[in-house]
Motif scaffolding. Structure first.
Motif, PDB file in Angstrom:
ATOM      1  N   SER A 173       0.818  -1.215   0.000  1.00  0.00           N
ATOM      2  CA  SER A 173       0.000   0.000   0.000  1.00  0.00           C
ATOM      3  C   SER A 173       0.851   1.265   0.000  1.00  0.00           C
ATOM      4  O   SER A 173       0.475   2.268  -0.618  1.00  0.00           O
ATOM      5  N   LEU A 174       1.993   1.246   0.692  1.00  0.00           N
ATOM      6  CA  LEU A 174       2.844   2.425   0.733  1.00  0.00           C
ATOM      7  C   LEU A 174       3.762   2.512  -0.476  1.00  0.00           C
ATOM      8  O   LEU A 174       4.034   3.610  -0.974  1.00  0.00           O
ATOM      9  N   SER A 175       4.234   1.378  -0.958  1.00  0.00           N
ATOM     10  CA  SER A 175       5.174   1.418  -2.077  1.00  0.00           C
ATOM     11  C   SER A 175       4.487   1.772  -3.386  1.00  0.00           C
ATOM     12  O   SER A 175       5.086   2.440  -4.236  1.00  0.00           O
ATOM     13  N   ILE A 176       3.233   1.366  -3.550  1.00  0.00           N
ATOM     14  CA  ILE A 176       2.563   1.666  -4.816  1.00  0.00           C
ATOM     15  C   ILE A 176       2.366   3.165  -4.971  1.00  0.00           C
ATOM     16  O   ILE A 176       2.430   3.704  -6.079  1.00  0.00           O
ATOM     17  N   GLY A 177       2.141   3.875  -3.857  1.00  0.00           N
ATOM     18  CA  GLY A 177       2.020   5.321  -3.949  1.00  0.00           C
ATOM     19  C   GLY A 177       3.311   5.976  -4.397  1.00  0.00           C
ATOM     20  O   GLY A 177       3.303   6.878  -5.250  1.00  0.00           O
ATOM     21  N   LEU A 178       4.443   5.514  -3.871  1.00  0.00           N
ATOM     22  CA  LEU A 178       5.730   6.081  -4.256  1.00  0.00           C
ATOM     23  C   LEU A 178       6.079   5.766  -5.709  1.00  0.00           C
ATOM     24  O   LEU A 178       6.464   6.648  -6.480  1.00  0.00           O
ATOM     25  N   ILE A 179       5.911   4.483  -6.090  1.00  0.00           N
ATOM     26  CA  ILE A 179       6.314   4.079  -7.443  1.00  0.00           C
ATOM     27  C   ILE A 179       5.442   4.754  -8.491  1.00  0.00           C
ATOM     28  O   ILE A 179       5.944   5.295  -9.490  1.00  0.00           O
ATOM     29  N   ALA A 180       4.121   4.729  -8.284  1.00  0.00           N
ATOM     30  CA  ALA A 180       3.220   5.350  -9.258  1.00  0.00           C
ATOM     31  C   ALA A 180       3.459   6.853  -9.347  1.00  0.00           C
ATOM     32  O   ALA A 180       3.395   7.440 -10.438  1.00  0.00           O
ATOM     33  N   THR A 181       3.774   7.494  -8.233  1.00  0.00           N
ATOM     34  CA  THR A 181       4.040   8.934  -8.253  1.00  0.00           C
ATOM     35  C   THR A 181       5.324   9.239  -9.007  1.00  0.00           C
ATOM     36  O   THR A 181       5.382  10.199  -9.790  1.00  0.00           O
ATOM     37  N   ILE A 243      -0.018  -0.261 -11.037  1.00  0.00           N
ATOM     38  CA  ILE A 243       0.953   0.830 -11.002  1.00  0.00           C
ATOM     39  C   ILE A 243       1.069   1.491 -12.366  1.00  0.00           C
ATOM     40  O   ILE A 243       1.088   2.731 -12.481  1.00  0.00           O
ATOM     41  N   ALA A 244       1.148   0.687 -13.414  1.00  0.00           N
ATOM     42  CA  ALA A 244       1.292   1.237 -14.763  1.00  0.00           C
ATOM     43  C   ALA A 244       0.075   2.068 -15.159  1.00  0.00           C
ATOM     44  O   ALA A 244       0.217   3.180 -15.685  1.00  0.00           O
ATOM     45  N   ILE A 245      -1.118   1.557 -14.905  1.00  0.00           N
ATOM     46  CA  ILE A 245      -2.329   2.278 -15.294  1.00  0.00           C
ATOM     47  C   ILE A 245      -2.459   3.579 -14.512  1.00  0.00           C
ATOM     48  O   ILE A 245      -2.756   4.647 -15.075  1.00  0.00           O
ATOM     49  N   ILE A 305       0.928  11.314  -3.781  1.00  0.00           N
ATOM     50  CA  ILE A 305       1.120  10.001  -3.163  1.00  0.00           C
ATOM     51  C   ILE A 305      -0.113   9.548  -2.385  1.00  0.00           C
ATOM     52  O   ILE A 305      -0.558   8.403  -2.549  1.00  0.00           O
ATOM     53  N   PRO A 306      -0.712  10.379  -1.506  1.00  0.00           N
ATOM     54  CA  PRO A 306      -1.907   9.892  -0.787  1.00  0.00           C
ATOM     55  C   PRO A 306      -3.076   9.553  -1.700  1.00  0.00           C
ATOM     56  O   PRO A 306      -3.863   8.651  -1.392  1.00  0.00           O
ATOM     57  N   SER A 307      -3.201  10.245  -2.823  1.00  0.00           N
ATOM     58  CA  SER A 307      -4.290   9.914  -3.748  1.00  0.00           C
ATOM     59  C   SER A 307      -4.091   8.528  -4.348  1.00  0.00           C
ATOM     60  O   SER A 307      -5.061   7.779  -4.543  1.00  0.00           O
ATOM     61  N   TYR A 308      -2.845   8.152  -4.621  1.00  0.00           N
ATOM     62  CA  TYR A 308      -2.575   6.813  -5.139  1.00  0.00           C
ATOM     63  C   TYR A 308      -2.797   5.747  -4.065  1.00  0.00           C
ATOM     64  O   TYR A 308      -3.247   4.636  -4.365  1.00  0.00           O
ATOM     65  N   ILE A 309      -2.473   6.071  -2.816  1.00  0.00           N
ATOM     66  CA  ILE A 309      -2.735   5.120  -1.732  1.00  0.00           C
ATOM     67  C   ILE A 309      -4.223   4.854  -1.616  1.00  0.00           C
ATOM     68  O   ILE A 309      -4.667   3.708  -1.468  1.00  0.00           O
ATOM     69  N   ALA A 360      -1.781   7.298   6.961  1.00  0.00           N
ATOM     70  CA  ALA A 360      -0.861   7.552   5.851  1.00  0.00           C
ATOM     71  C   ALA A 360      -1.317   8.740   5.015  1.00  0.00           C
ATOM     72  O   ALA A 360      -0.513   9.612   4.657  1.00  0.00           O
ATOM     73  N   VAL A 361      -2.607   8.795   4.711  1.00  0.00           N
ATOM     74  CA  VAL A 361      -3.121   9.887   3.874  1.00  0.00           C
ATOM     75  C   VAL A 361      -3.018  11.220   4.606  1.00  0.00           C
ATOM     76  O   VAL A 361      -2.559  12.234   4.045  1.00  0.00           O
ATOM     77  N   VAL A 362      -3.424  11.258   5.875  1.00  0.00           N
ATOM     78  CA  VAL A 362      -3.371  12.508   6.639  1.00  0.00           C
ATOM     79  C   VAL A 362      -1.922  12.966   6.828  1.00  0.00           C
ATOM     80  O   VAL A 362      -1.622  14.165   6.730  1.00  0.00           O
ATOM     81  N   ALA A 363      -1.008  12.029   7.074  1.00  0.00           N
ATOM     82  CA  ALA A 363       0.397  12.396   7.259  1.00  0.00           C
ATOM     83  C   ALA A 363       0.972  13.018   5.990  1.00  0.00           C
ATOM     84  O   ALA A 363       1.692  14.032   6.049  1.00  0.00           O
ATOM     85  N   TRP A 364       0.676  12.430   4.838  1.00  0.00           N
ATOM     86  CA  TRP A 364       1.162  13.009   3.584  1.00  0.00           C
ATOM     87  C   TRP A 364       0.526  14.370   3.333  1.00  0.00           C
ATOM     88  O   TRP A 364       1.179  15.281   2.792  1.00  0.00           O
TER      89      TRP A 364
END
Length: 381
Positions: A173-181, A243-245, A305-309, A360-364
Motif C-alpha cells: 500500500s505504501l510502495s505503490i504510492g511512491l512508485i506510481a508517483t 501501477i502502470a495504469i 502520493i496519498p491519492s494513489y494510496i 498515511a493519507v493525513v500524514a502526507w
C-alpha cells in the motif's frame, strides 16, 4: 566598536541572503508543527514496511486449520499480573474455541492453567525470510511459545494474524504510492517540458492527448482492462498492472502545470544565453528550465502520493487490485465487506487497516501543506 557591529550585522545579512531557496524552505518546513508530525508518522509507517518480515510475528498467509482453527479470534489479552497479584513480565494464556448454543456463535475462552511469557527476538526456523530481499533471517521481533499463538489484533476469517497482515500489507500500500508517483512525475515533467519548450504542433498534440486521458473514467478503464486478464493470473502481475495504469493516467495534471511554467521560462535571459552558446534542446530543458519548477514538483509529489494510496485501497477493496493470498490494506478491508454488518459490530479489529490508510493519507497531507507553506514567500516566518 561601531565598525565591528556594522561589519558583523552586514555579514549576517549577507549570509541570510546567500541561502538557497531550498535551505530557506527547509528552515520554514521545520517550523511547521503538523508537517513535523506528518514526517514522524510517515517515518514510522515506512520503517514498518521496510522491516515488515522482522516485525510481524507470523507470515501474511500463515494459519492453523482443523480443530485448532482460530477464525475471527479477538485480540489476545496481555497480562502483567499473576492471579496471586504479583507483577511479572507480560504473558498470555492459551484460548480454546467453544460454541455458545444460546447465540450459536463461537467464543474464545482463556485456559488459565499455563502462562506463556511474551518473548523478544524469537527464532522461527520454520518461517525463514530475506530482510530487504537480501539477508536470510528467521528471527522475529516478538512472539510466544509455538504451543500457543499471540494475536495482538485478532484474526480474520481464516485465522490469520491481523497484526502480521497489516504489517505486510503496508509494503504494497505504501510502495505503490511512491512508485506510481515517481512514474507519473517523470512522464509529466518529460511531456510538459517538451510542450512548453517546443510549443507549436508538439504542444498541441501533447495537450490534446492529456485532455483525452482526463476524459476517460479511471475506474471504468481499470475494470475493463482487468476483465481482459484471466482470473488465475498471478496477483503480483496485477500489482504491476495497477501501477502502470495509475501512472499513465495521472501524469496529465503535472504536464499541464510544467508546460505553463516553462512557457514563461523559455523567454528568460539564461535560457536565451544557453541557446546562443549552442546548448542542445535536451540540455536546456533538463538543466536550465525544469529545475525552475522543482519546488512545484516537490509539493505535488507529497499531495499525489496519498491519492494513489487511496486509489489502490479502493481498487483492492472492490477486488480489482491485489487479491488473496497477498495482503494490502485494501484487501484487508475487503474482509469487512465479506463478513457483513457483524464484522463492524462484533469484530471491530478488522477495521484496523482503515486506521492505517487514514494515518498515511493525513500524514502526507500534513507534509504537503508544510511544503506548500515553506515554498510560499508570503507565509514565511
Amino acid at each position: 566598536m561601531t565598525t565591528t557591529s556594522v561589519s558583523t550585522s552586514g555579514n549576517s545579512a549577507y549570509a541570510s541572503k546567500s541561502k538557497s531557496l531550498y535551505q530557506i524552505a527547509w528552515q520554514q518546513f521545520r517550523k511547521h508543527p503538523l508537517a513535523r508530525l506528518g514526517m514522524l508518522i510517515l517515518g514510522l509507517l515506512y520503517a514498518m514496511a521496510l522491516f515488515a518480515p522482522f516485525i510481524a510475528p507470523y507470515t501474511a498467509t500463515e494459519y492453523i486449520s482443523g480443530e485448532k482453527r482460530v477464525s475471527w479470534a479477538p485480540p489476545t489479552n496481555v497480562h502483567i499480573r499473576t492471579p496471586e497479584g504479583q507483577i511479572t513480565r507480560p504473558f498470555i494464556y492459551a484460548v480454546t474455541r467453544e460454541t455458545n448454543f444460546e447465540t450459536f456463535r463461537e467464543e474464545y475462552v482463556e485456559d488459565r492453567s499455563t502462562r506463556y511469557p511474551i518473548q523478544f527476538f524469537v527464532n522461527r526456523p520454520e518461517a525463514p525470510y530475506r530482510l530487504f530481499g537480501l539477508i536470510p533471517m528467521n528471527m522475529r521481533l516478538f512472539g510466544v511459545s509455538e504451543d500457543v499463538r499471540f494475536f495482538m489484533w485478532g484474526t480474520d476469517n481464516l485465522g490469520r494474524d491481523q497484526f502480521s497482515r497489516v504489517v505486510y500489507g503496508s509494503q504494497f500500500s505504501l510502495s505503490i504510492g511512491l512508485i506510481a508517483t515517481i512514474v507519473s512525475v517523470a512522464l509529466g515533467m518529460l511531456f510538459g517540458g517538451l510542450a512548453g519548450y517546443f510549443r507549436g504542433w508538439v504542444d498541441v498534440i501533447i495537450m490534446r492527448f492529456v485532455e483525452v486521458l482526463s476524459a476517460v473514467p479511471e475506474l471504468f478503464l481499470l475494470i475493463t482492462l482487468r476483465a481482459l486478464f484471466p482470473l488465475d493470473i498471478d496477483p503480483r502481475l496485477v500489482m504491476y498492472f495497477i501501477i502502470a495504469i495509475l501512472a499513465v493516467i495521472g501524469w496529465g495534471g503535472i504536464a499541464r502545470t510544467v508546460r505553463s511554467q516553462l512557457y514563461s521560462t523559455r523567454e528568460l535571459d539564461f535560457v536565451q544565453a544557453a541557446q546562443a552558446l549552442g546548448a542542445s534542446d535536451s540540455r536546456i530543458i533538463a538543466r536550465h528550465m525544469l529545475p525552475t519548477s522543482l519546488s512545484f514538483i516537490i509539493v505535488a509529489v507529497s499531495l499525489i502520493i496519498p491519492s494513489y494510496i487511496l486509489s489502490e485501497s479502493g481498487l483492492s477493496f472492490l477486488g480489482i487490485g491485489l487479491v488473496e493470498p497477498y495482503a494490502s490494506w485494501g484487501t484487508l478491508l475487503k474482509v469487512v465487506q465479506d463478513g457483513g454488518f457483524e464484522s463492524i459490530t462484533g469484530r471491530p479489529w478488522v477495521l484496523i487497516p482503515g486506521v492505517f490508510i487514514f494515518l498515511a493519507v493525513v500524514a502526507w497531507q500534513f507534509v504537503g501543506d508544510g511544503l506548500r507553506d515553506a515554498f510560499d514567500p508570503r507565509k514565511r516566518q
